[in-house]
Design an enzyme around this catalytic site. Structure first.
Site, PDB file in Angstrom:
ATOM      1  N   PRO A 169       0.804  -1.203   0.000  1.00 47.36           N
ATOM      2  CA  PRO A 169       0.000   0.000   0.000  1.00 47.36           C
ATOM      3  C   PRO A 169       0.842   1.260   0.000  1.00 47.36           C
ATOM      4  O   PRO A 169       1.804   1.389   0.738  1.00 47.36           O
ATOM      5  CB  PRO A 169      -0.797  -0.118   1.300  1.00 47.36           C
ATOM      6  CG  PRO A 169      -0.629  -1.519   1.736  1.00 47.36           C
ATOM      7  CD  PRO A 169       0.696  -1.928   1.249  1.00 47.36           C
ATOM      8  N   GLU A 170       0.436   2.166  -0.835  1.00 47.89           N
ATOM      9  CA  GLU A 170       1.025   3.498  -0.876  1.00 47.89           C
ATOM     10  C   GLU A 170      -0.040   4.456  -0.365  1.00 47.89           C
ATOM     11  O   GLU A 170      -1.081   4.018   0.130  1.00 47.89           O
ATOM     12  CB  GLU A 170       1.457   3.817  -2.314  1.00 47.89           C
ATOM     13  CG  GLU A 170       2.308   2.694  -2.911  1.00 47.89           C
ATOM     14  CD  GLU A 170       2.751   2.929  -4.337  1.00 47.89           C
ATOM     15  OE1 GLU A 170       2.856   4.091  -4.751  1.00 47.89           O
ATOM     16  OE2 GLU A 170       2.987   1.943  -5.042  1.00 47.89           O
TER      17      GLU A 170
END
Length: 270
Positions: free
Chosen positions: A2-3
């Site tokens: 996840p960013e």
DNA sequence: CACGAGACCTGTTCGC
DNA sequence: TGCGAACAGGTCTCGT
């Protein structure tokens, strides 16, 4: 994994479910997931506290409690899910909070890279982070002046969370493609105009990522669909959406990197 | 200071 | 089909 957009999506989805809930129990299933403090301190210190609100800083999800803050970094394969308390622990469950509505908030993480901190002073953990991409203080001029101070290659620089907080491999490749900048271009060669373009591109790809609920790739699926709109990332061998040139994969700073060799040339930009 | 290699981990996909 | 290699959304530490 996840960013910024994926963490923000998780924050927005969980906020209405978690706000006001009381923690009634804690379970640590993989000890190294808990960075600080010890499992004993967390299992005695958290129960009784209520969840006030959810925040985000860079790729950290912040669960603000009545006394402490839970900081969660999902790293590559982490995810947060709500499930009934009576369910058997899943194979990748590493940590959970039992809530007062008979559900539990589970930190699930196949690769065990993710980390959880509990602290009354979250700034101690977050203080090294660079600016938020959407911070209004981060103007093109400010970015330009930051870029001017280093000769590092653009991509590793943008992935450095102390330079800018929130970009990862996907959104970095996407932003550089949109800005028509080569990932290996030395940062101090960007003009003010190119810095403006880069900041706009970063804003645009992050905003679109959030609007589409993030990207879901590999076996981690949480409902996002930004993966269907990639311009360059993981599109090796496919045509560039701008000019039709075949997208190439290279390695920059040990990370797989995807570029259009026509749109993104170092020489184009001096 | 900047860069690369290695470590931390498991699961999936690719190539022979 | 089987099996090892390569690869994966991240970050830290160490050596040059």
């Amino acid at each position: 994994m996840p960013e910024l957009p994926e963490v923000e999506t998780i924050r927005r989805m969980l906020q209405p479910e978690l706000q006001g809930r009381k923690i009634v129990g804690v379970r640590v299933l993989w000890e190294r997931t808990l960075a600080t403090p010890s499992p004993a301190e967390v299992t005695t210190g958290l129960p009784g506290q209520r969840i006030v609100t959810l925040g985000r800083r860079g790729k950290y999800l912040l669960i603000e409690l009545t006394q402490d803050v839970l900081l969660i970094h999902l790293r590559m394969s982490g995810d947060l899910v709500l499930e009934p308390q009576h369910r058997e622990p899943g194979k990748h469950h590493r940590f959970w909070l039992d809530l007062d509505d008979d559900r539990r908030l589970v930190f699930s993480d196949a690769r065990k890279f993710g980390r959880v901190w509990v602290s009354a002073v979250p700034a101690e953990i977050l203080c090294k982070l660079g600016p938020e991409p959407f911070d209004t203080d981060l103007t093109a001029e400010v970015l330009y002046n930051k870029l001017k101070r280093t000769r590092r290659q653009l991509k590793p620089l943008l992935l450095d969370q102390t330079f800018l907080a929130g970009l990862g491999n996907i959104y970095c490749d996407e932003a550089l493609h949109l800005a028509r900048l080569h990932p290996q271009m030395p940062a101090n060669r960007l003009t003010l105009e190119q810095s403006e373009c880069l900041l706009r591109a970063i804003h645009q790809v992050l905003q679109e990522g959030i609007r589409r609920n993030g990207a879901s790739i590999d076996w981690v699926y949480r409902g996002g669909e930004f993966q269907n709109y990639f311009r360059a990332y993981q599109r090796t061998g496919h045509p560039c959406p701008v000019c039709g040139t075949i997208i190439e994969r290279l390695v920059v700073g040990q990370r797989g990197t995807h570029i259009c060799p026509n749109c993104q040339q170092i020489s184009l930009t001096g």
